[in-house]
Design a protein around this motif. Structure first.
Motif, short mmCIF file in Angstrom:
data_model
loop_
_atom_site.label_atom_id
_atom_site.label_comp_id
_atom_site.label_asym_id
_atom_site.label_seq_id
_atom_site.Cartn_x
_atom_site.Cartn_y
_atom_site.Cartn_z
N ALA A 1 -5.70 5.71 0.53
CA ALA A 1 -6.45 5.53 1.78
C ALA A 1 -7.81 6.21 1.66
N THR B 1 -1.57 6.46 -0.51
CA THR B 1 -2.16 7.41 -1.46
C THR B 1 -3.61 7.07 -1.85
N ILE C 1 -24.35 10.33 3.36
CA ILE C 1 -23.56 10.64 2.15
C ILE C 1 -24.20 11.80 1.40
N ALA D 1 -20.51 -1.20 6.81
CA ALA D 1 -19.87 -1.00 8.12
C ALA D 1 -20.91 -0.91 9.23
N ARG E 1 -2.00 1.08 -8.80
CA ARG E 1 -3.45 0.92 -8.80
C ARG E 1 -3.95 1.08 -10.25
N LEU F 1 0.83 -1.21 0.00
CA LEU F 1 0.00 0.00 0.00
C LEU F 1 0.86 1.26 0.00
C1 HEM Z 1 -16.51 2.51 7.69
C2 HEM Z 1 -16.68 2.93 6.44
C3 HEM Z 1 -15.58 2.88 5.41
C4 HEM Z 1 -14.53 2.03 5.30
C5 HEM Z 1 -14.14 0.89 6.24
C6 HEM Z 1 -13.80 2.40 4.10
C7 HEM Z 1 -12.67 1.76 3.64
C8 HEM Z 1 -11.94 2.14 2.53
C9 HEM Z 1 -10.73 1.50 2.09
C10 HEM Z 1 -10.11 0.26 2.73
C11 HEM Z 1 -10.27 2.18 1.01
C12 HEM Z 1 -8.97 1.92 0.26
C13 HEM Z 1 -9.10 0.93 -0.87
C14 HEM Z 1 -7.80 0.76 -1.62
O1 HEM Z 1 -6.71 0.97 -1.11
O2 HEM Z 1 -7.90 0.36 -2.78
C15 HEM Z 1 -11.21 3.25 0.75
C16 HEM Z 1 -11.11 4.16 -0.28
C17 HEM Z 1 -12.01 5.17 -0.51
N1 HEM Z 1 -13.08 5.51 0.28
FE1 HEM Z 1 -13.71 4.55 1.93
N2 HEM Z 1 -14.43 3.46 3.52
C18 HEM Z 1 -15.51 3.80 4.29
C19 HEM Z 1 -16.41 4.84 4.06
C20 HEM Z 1 -16.27 5.78 3.08
C21 HEM Z 1 -17.13 6.92 2.93
C22 HEM Z 1 -18.29 7.27 3.86
C23 HEM Z 1 -16.69 7.60 1.82
C24 HEM Z 1 -17.24 8.85 1.20
C25 HEM Z 1 -17.84 9.79 1.86
C26 HEM Z 1 -15.54 6.87 1.29
C27 HEM Z 1 -14.83 7.25 0.17
C28 HEM Z 1 -13.71 6.59 -0.30
C29 HEM Z 1 -12.99 6.98 -1.51
C30 HEM Z 1 -13.34 8.14 -2.45
C31 HEM Z 1 -11.92 6.08 -1.64
C32 HEM Z 1 -10.87 6.06 -2.76
C33 HEM Z 1 -9.66 6.87 -2.34
C34 HEM Z 1 -8.51 6.79 -3.33
O3 HEM Z 1 -8.38 5.78 -4.02
O4 HEM Z 1 -7.73 7.74 -3.37
N3 HEM Z 1 -15.32 5.78 2.08
N4 HEM Z 1 -12.21 3.21 1.70
#
Ligand code: HEM
Length: 394
Positions: free
Chosen positions: A343, A341, A144, A242, A65, A57
């Motif tokens: 996260a 990057t 959201i 979640a 990616r 990561l």
């Molecule tokens: C408990 C709830 C959540 C968990 C456990 C979670 C977990 C994750 C994880 C593990 C990734 C990284 C995936 C990777 O490395 O390929 C990720 C990426 C992302 N999450 Fe969440 N997420 C949650 C809620 C949210 C919410 C509420 C939003 C928006 C408001 C969101 C928006 C994003 C976005 C836009 C990415 C992509 C970031 C990037 O690639 O730069 N997530 N999430």
């Protein structure tokens, strides 16, 4: 040293019923026996040790990616913050980050709290609540939509669209999922475009994004629209999952209620521990940009490497008593929100929503209790429930 995918095949089926119910014993076996294991059907290396996962990561030079970096084409519509790598990713990621930090998250948290209290009251009026439908989905959609500053689509319609897209994450395991997801993605793109053409005073996170990127070129504008789509759909489905997982864990650990009532200051660390313990995102994939060694395995350029967050988060070399819920676990450097990057962009928001949920359960003295057979969705990437019958009464 093992030499490429011809060696060390493993028998691990993430969609197997027993694995869906409880993946952790199998992931522990993998970590002990073949911590870097070639999976024939998924055509990737599975990583189960925390340190290996973290390394992949962190090192976005070696582990891409963006598939285009190893010569694989990507449909233009898929290019968002989630697929682009630095340096191309930087502009769009920081635009959304800044927009997120400009929001009044306290006000949003209060409004999500009201939705949760209303929903809990309704659930308490039924002998058995279907917690995904009655609580997790409406709360996640309200959160959201409130964050982005958009009018939420009708819940029932939206749930169907989102499900089809979520299931397509596993299209590698089941190609039949591709077509329904293509249609659902079309509907979602139309919805997202409507937010960017809407007249009137834009508000929320998207309002900020629109007003701070008014003159960007067509390519950047497309990345922004696609990222808005990921924030909405990805954010909704992950938050829904979640909320369901947390409710399920609380229902099966009734001792948490009295412990948190006695030490309310532990809710913050407890909420993080609940994501480590049974988080919604099971893994993510990167592509090796050159030949590289992980553990005693030689990974070749272009091969897929799957980081299994779920396994890393239970690695006994990193977490003491990894199979126990430790409400005050500190530090808790779990990978449930990813790392580096890519996260999660919604971490702060997600933590607030989960905190409000636990606070509301403590305030109302409504503690979830199992009320029938819960069913997991047959999805490998997202760990979530299809049905979660709970008794939600004071
Ligand atoms: C408990 C709830 C959540 C968990 C456990 C979670 C977990 C994750 C994880 C593990 C990734 C990284 C995936 C990777 O490395 O390929 C990720 C990426 C992302 N999450 Fe969440 N997420 C949650 C809620 C949210 C919410 C509420 C939003 C928006 C408001 C969101 C928006 C994003 C976005 C836009 C990415 C992509 C970031 C990037 O690639 O730069 N997530 N999430």
């Amino acid at each position: 040293m093992a030499a490429g995918p011809m060696t060390s095949p493993v028998r691990y089926d993430p969609l197997d019923e027993a694995t869906l119910a409880d993946p952790y014993p199998q992931l522990a076996d993998l970590r002990e026996q073949t911590p870097v294991a070639w999976h024939e059907a998924m055509e990737c290396w599975l990583l189960t040790r925390y340190e290996d996962c973290l390394r992949v990561l962190r090192d976005h030079e070696t582990f891409a990616r963006d598939p285009r970096r190893v010569g694989v084409q990507v449909p233009h519509a898929h290019l968002s913050v989630q697929v682009l790598d630095p340096p191309q990713q930087a502009g769009v990621r920081s635009l959304f980050m800044t927009a997120l930090h400009a929001q009044d998250l306290d006000a949003l948290q209060r409004s999500v709290g009201q939705t949760i209290h209303e929903r809990l009251r309704q659930c308490a009026g039924q002998p058995v609540a279907e917690a995904m439908r009655d609580l997790a989905q409406p709360v996640a959609l309200a959160a959201i939509a409130g964050l982005l500053g958009i009018t939420p689509p009708p819940l029932a319609e939206w749930v169907q669209t989102s499900d089809a897209i979520m299931r397509s994450m596993d299209a590698g395991l089941n190609p039949e999922l591709i077509e329904p997801s293509r249609r659902a993605r079309g509907q979602l793109s139309d919805l997202v475009s409507s937010w960017f053409t809407a007249t009137g005073r834009p508000s929320g996170l998207l309002g900020h994004v629109r007003s701070h990127a008014p003159h960007c070129g067509p390519e950047q504008a497309a990345y922004i629209r696609h990222t808005a789509r990921v924030m909405f759909q990805g954010g909704y489905s992950t938050l829904t999952a979640a909320l369901g997982n947390v409710l399920h864990t609380l229902a099966h650990h009734p001792e948490i209620g009295p412990a948190l009532r006695q030490h309310r200051d532990l809710v913050r660390t407890a909420v993080d521990e609940l994501v480590r313990f049974d988080g919604p995102v099971q893994g993510t994939t990167r592509l090796a940009t050159g030949d590289v060694t992980i553990g005693d395995v030689h990974v070749r350029r272009g091969e897929k490497v799957t980081v299994l967050f779920a396994a890393a988060n239970r690695d006994p070399h990193t977490f003491e008593a990894p199979d126990r819920l430790v409400l005050d676990r500190t530090p808790n450097r779990h990978l449930g929100y990813g790392w580096g990057t890519h996260a999660c962009l919604g971490t702060v928001m997600a933590q607030r929503v989960l905190t409000v949920l636990v606070d509301a359960l403590l305030d109302t003295q409504i503690w979830p209790r199992p009320a029938g057979d819960a069913t997991r969705r047959p999805t490998a990437t997202m760990r979530t429930f299809a049905r979660l019958p709970l008794s939600l009464h004071p």
